[in-house]
Structures are given as C-alpha cells and as structure tokens.
Scaffold this active site. Sequence first.
Site, PDB file in Angstrom:
ATOM      1  N   GLU A  95      -5.232  -3.711  -1.718  1.00  0.00           N
ATOM      2  CA  GLU A  95      -6.654  -3.384  -1.739  1.00  0.00           C
ATOM      3  C   GLU A  95      -6.963  -2.148  -0.900  1.00  0.00           C
ATOM      4  O   GLU A  95      -8.086  -1.652  -0.912  1.00  0.00           O
ATOM      5  CB  GLU A  95      -7.481  -4.584  -1.266  1.00  0.00           C
ATOM      6  CG  GLU A  95      -7.210  -5.074   0.143  1.00  0.00           C
ATOM      7  CD  GLU A  95      -6.029  -6.025   0.270  1.00  0.00           C
ATOM      8  OE1 GLU A  95      -5.982  -6.753   1.276  1.00  0.00           O
ATOM      9  OE2 GLU A  95      -5.147  -6.031  -0.627  1.00  0.00           O
ATOM     10  N   ARG A  96      -5.950  -1.613  -0.182  1.00  0.00           N
ATOM     11  CA  ARG A  96      -6.177  -0.421   0.636  1.00  0.00           C
ATOM     12  C   ARG A  96      -6.177   0.863  -0.199  1.00  0.00           C
ATOM     13  O   ARG A  96      -6.842   1.833   0.161  1.00  0.00           O
ATOM     14  CB  ARG A  96      -5.107  -0.327   1.730  1.00  0.00           C
ATOM     15  CG  ARG A  96      -5.128  -1.500   2.700  1.00  0.00           C
ATOM     16  CD  ARG A  96      -3.948  -1.417   3.648  1.00  0.00           C
ATOM     17  NE  ARG A  96      -3.822  -2.632   4.461  1.00  0.00           N
ATOM     18  CZ  ARG A  96      -2.820  -2.862   5.297  1.00  0.00           C
ATOM     19  NH1 ARG A  96      -1.857  -1.966   5.432  1.00  0.00           N
ATOM     20  NH2 ARG A  96      -2.769  -3.981   5.990  1.00  0.00           N
ATOM     21  N   GLU A 151       9.566  -3.647  13.123  1.00  0.00           N
ATOM     22  CA  GLU A 151       9.430  -2.599  12.106  1.00  0.00           C
ATOM     23  C   GLU A 151       8.109  -1.875  12.406  1.00  0.00           C
ATOM     24  O   GLU A 151       7.026  -2.398  12.139  1.00  0.00           O
ATOM     25  CB  GLU A 151       9.411  -3.177  10.691  1.00  0.00           C
ATOM     26  CG  GLU A 151       9.346  -2.086   9.630  1.00  0.00           C
ATOM     27  CD  GLU A 151       9.283  -2.612   8.202  1.00  0.00           C
ATOM     28  OE1 GLU A 151       9.646  -1.867   7.286  1.00  0.00           O
ATOM     29  OE2 GLU A 151       8.843  -3.771   8.013  1.00  0.00           O
ATOM     30  N   PHE A 173       0.804  -1.219   0.000  1.00  0.00           N
ATOM     31  CA  PHE A 173       0.000   0.000   0.000  1.00  0.00           C
ATOM     32  C   PHE A 173       0.834   1.265   0.000  1.00  0.00           C
ATOM     33  O   PHE A 173       0.374   2.317  -0.419  1.00  0.00           O
ATOM     34  CB  PHE A 173      -0.921   0.019   1.239  1.00  0.00           C
ATOM     35  CG  PHE A 173      -0.195   0.334   2.523  1.00  0.00           C
ATOM     36  CD1 PHE A 173       0.017   1.644   2.927  1.00  0.00           C
ATOM     37  CD2 PHE A 173       0.298  -0.686   3.332  1.00  0.00           C
ATOM     38  CE1 PHE A 173       0.699   1.939   4.103  1.00  0.00           C
ATOM     39  CE2 PHE A 173       0.980  -0.400   4.505  1.00  0.00           C
ATOM     40  CZ  PHE A 173       1.176   0.912   4.884  1.00  0.00           C
ATOM     41  N   SER A 177       5.989  -7.154   3.888  1.00  0.00           N
ATOM     42  CA  SER A 177       6.656  -7.457   5.159  1.00  0.00           C
ATOM     43  C   SER A 177       7.513  -8.715   5.010  1.00  0.00           C
ATOM     44  O   SER A 177       7.285  -9.545   4.123  1.00  0.00           O
ATOM     45  CB  SER A 177       5.614  -7.676   6.259  1.00  0.00           C
ATOM     46  OG  SER A 177       4.894  -8.874   6.023  1.00  0.00           O
ATOM     47  N   CYS A 179       9.625   1.502   3.551  1.00  0.00           N
ATOM     48  CA  CYS A 179      10.598   0.462   3.885  1.00  0.00           C
ATOM     49  C   CYS A 179      12.008   1.024   3.944  1.00  0.00           C
ATOM     50  O   CYS A 179      12.920   0.379   4.455  1.00  0.00           O
ATOM     51  CB  CYS A 179      10.523  -0.691   2.892  1.00  0.00           C
ATOM     52  SG  CYS A 179      11.072  -0.265   1.227  1.00  0.00           S
ATOM     53  N   LYS A 188      -1.120  -7.258  -8.899  1.00  0.00           N
ATOM     54  CA  LYS A 188      -2.044  -7.379  -7.771  1.00  0.00           C
ATOM     55  C   LYS A 188      -1.652  -6.317  -6.757  1.00  0.00           C
ATOM     56  O   LYS A 188      -0.761  -6.515  -5.940  1.00  0.00           O
ATOM     57  CB  LYS A 188      -1.951  -8.777  -7.154  1.00  0.00           C
ATOM     58  CG  LYS A 188      -3.218  -9.257  -6.411  1.00  0.00           C
ATOM     59  CD  LYS A 188      -3.700  -8.379  -5.287  1.00  0.00           C
ATOM     60  CE  LYS A 188      -2.834  -8.463  -4.061  1.00  0.00           C
ATOM     61  NZ  LYS A 188      -3.380  -7.598  -2.925  1.00  0.00           N
TER      62      LYS A 188
END
Length: 498
Positions: free
Chosen positions: A176-177, A383, A149, A226, A281, A173
């Site tokens: 979805e957020r 994290e 996201f 992640s 990240c 893909k």
Amino acid sequence: MRTIGHFIDGVETTGNSAEYQDVFNPATGEVQARVALATQADLDATVASALAAQPAWAATNPQRRARVFFNFVALLNRDIDALAELLSAEHGKTFDDAKGDIMRGLEVAEFVTGGPHLLKGEFTEGAGPGIDMYSMRQPVGVGAGITPFNFPAMIPLWMLAPAIMAGNAFILKPSERDPSVPVKLAELMLEAGLPKGVLNVVQGGKPTVDGILAHEGIDAVSFVGSTPIARYVYATAAAHGKRVQAFGGAKNHMIIMPDADMEKAADALMGAGYGAAGERCMAVSVAVPVGDATADKIIAALRPRIEKLKVGPATDRATEMGPLITAAAKERVLGLIDKGVEQGAILAVDGRGLSLQGYENGYFVGATLFDHVTADMDIYKEEIFGPVLSVVRAKTYDEALKLTMDNPYGNGTAIFTRDGDAARDFATRVNVGMVGINVPVPVPVAYHSFGGWKASSFGDLNQYGTDSIRFWTRVKTVTARWPLGIKDGAEFQFPVMK
C-alpha cells in the site's frame, strides 16, 4: 487528490472501501495520493471474479496464452518510461533503477512466452503389457501474490507471469506504500488480451493479507517480505491447505580476498550496498575483507566514492541514491546507526544529518560506512534495509566463510577474487541460495530461478524459472490400458508392471 483503487474484474474501483491510506512522496514527505483499503466484501468480489474467469482461461491452449504475453511485453516496452516515472515518484528510487525494476520483471514475462514447452508433460509407451503412462501439468486454480514495496513492478511480474501462463487466475496484493504501478500492470495485461478476471489487484494491509491466507477460494500463495512475516504467511496459509512459497529477509555478505581488484570491489560495494538506498533483499550489507591490509585498502577506496555519491530526488536524473520509502523507515535506520556507534563499531562515514535544500522533509539518509563491526552488534544481526554498509574484518578465508555460513539468513552472497580455487570452494561450500563470483548482486536471469536458503525462504520451490511452473501447476499422472490389453478375470494383487 488522486485516489488509487483496486482492479477487479477488469475495472479499477474503490469498491466498498471506507478506509484509505496516504501515499507519500518520499523525497518531500508530502501526501501525493491515497489508496483504498479493501474490505472483506472487496476481497470476496475479487476471488469471485478470479474463480469465474479461471476455467475458461485454463481451457485456452498454451500457445494462445503465450500470445497474450508477447503482446504484454510489447506494451511494457512501449510504456516503460512512464511506468518508471510513476514508480520513482512513489518509491523514491532513481529513474534508471526504476527502469531496471521493470526490466527484470519484463524478462520473466519474456520467459513465460515459452510456456507451451514448459507445460508439456511426459509419456511412456508400453509401461506394462498394453499400458501407456502419461502425465500432465494442470493449473492449481486461483493464486495470490503478496508483494513488498521495494520492487513494485519486478516482484509482481515474477509471480503473476508464470501463474497466469500456467492457466491460473491471479490476485495481486501489492504494498500500500507504492500501489500505482501494479494497477497499471493489470491494465496492460487486459490491453494485451487477457480476459477480465484472470488478473485482479486488491489493495490493503494486514486484514487483507489475513483474508487471502484464509480464503477458501484461493489455492496457492506466493509472498516476498521480511522473515517474521514470511514465517507467518507460510504457517498460516499452509494451515488453511494452500500451497505456499514465502521469501523473507537477508543479510548478504561479500567476501573480498587479498588478491581481488580493490577498485572493482569498491565499485561493486557502492552499487550493491547503496543502490536503491539499500532497500533490496539482495543488497550487500556486510563486506568481509580477508586480512587487515585488505580491509584498509577497501575502506580507503570506499571513502572518496561515498563522498562523491549524489543523493537526491528521483526527478533529478543525475541522482545516484534516493530517499527511503517512509519516515518510519528513516527513523529505524537512524536508530540502528546510533546503536552501532553505541556498541563500539567505528563510524567511518556518517550519513546522519543529511539535509537537501528544498527537500528538508524528505526521507533521506546519507550513505553510511561502519568498520570493525562484530557479529554480536545489532547492525550486523538486523536487516537494516537502508544505506548502511558494515565491514567485518576476517583474518582468514575460512573465518570469512564461516561468518557467512553461520548467519541465519541465506539469500545471497558474493566473493571477489582472482583465485579460481577459492571461488570454486566458496560456491560449493557456502550454504546460501544465490552466489556471485565477482558479481555483487547475483540475482539469476529469468530462465534460472530466485530463492534463498535458511531463514530467507520457506517452501520447496523458487520464484520464476522452471521452479515457478512447478509451483503454479499440479501433476496428474494417467495410466491407460485399452480393451485389447485387458486380461479376463479380476486381479487382486497390487499392480506390478512386468
């Protein structure tokens, strides 16, 4: 209410979807749209479209493929403001940061316009008596990208641009957020001249991810997210015979030497620690000043900057830091701040309890600063992915270097110093994939490549740059001898080039 669908075979569609997920405005907490979640039939239709389109696209010469990307870059520049506004509305990051998100992806699209050169093979004349040898780079087939996201434009472009330039069809893909911008990118690629089916977007959650990892029609998978999910994606896709690159989490350290310019180091920590509310990240989440005097100076320089930091919605162009992506993300970050206090870290600046008039239900957390953090605390080990900066004091440079090297993550790191010997030693010895010297967020430019070490990366090849061309192609080597050079009689020994 607006519905966001898939982009399959050149058309936006909700397909067979019977399940939808709400898309929130992070600044207000209100539902602003809904996104269709793919069924297996939707995924199968997406793969079928890609499989049908890929052979003709692979047969299109590289120069013509590059022309599509020249057109695409022009269209991205044309629509960048509208795309940034849409990205901000779903993600919450500031308008300028959203434009940066798009620009760093656009740079990779610019890079792949040099694809005709990048895709050249090698040739050796006279490798043996009458024998020539040559290699060619050919597409892997159908690739898929599973993206997070936090960069809904940049990371999809990091994947789709080199994959498509190399002659593959590609299935994206996205998260979805914040699913709207990836669909817009696919529409712009179609407008740029990409044949339908070469780029498809399928929306969904874990079932869609699992479907991609197992689908026999997909040859390669690229993932960013992640570390636990990166491990899962790498292992699962590889078990199904796919080529995989999977990039995970990070805990990026910035060492501040006593000779550093403290004002510049503080400015760097503000942007690297609190930019995009820490949802990067490559965010610097750990500051490592060498010596107590250095630590005291950097804390003193950070406090007034944090107090002046303007937190607000992306619709306010003066905003410097927006909200987190979801209510769950906010609760997780607040819980980790509480944990830091419980475990004995000194809360130098408390970002809890931030409330903005008119945005009381937004997912805001104020910039938070911890001092005297130790490596056994959760705020160091986790994290956080929020606007939380931890100061870990080191007595010596070697102690600071060891702290960085002992961390299980190896995405990015930085050192701020005026000492060339220290900088060179750090860059040479540190076991981290991307290193900044007086640069807090060392994300490489598009013609190099992005990738971490240790638990931050799984797979042998990095994102974008020449590594991406290697990842999205297979090498075929041809050994050719024509009748003039063929001896009479059978040869039974293993071939040796004399």
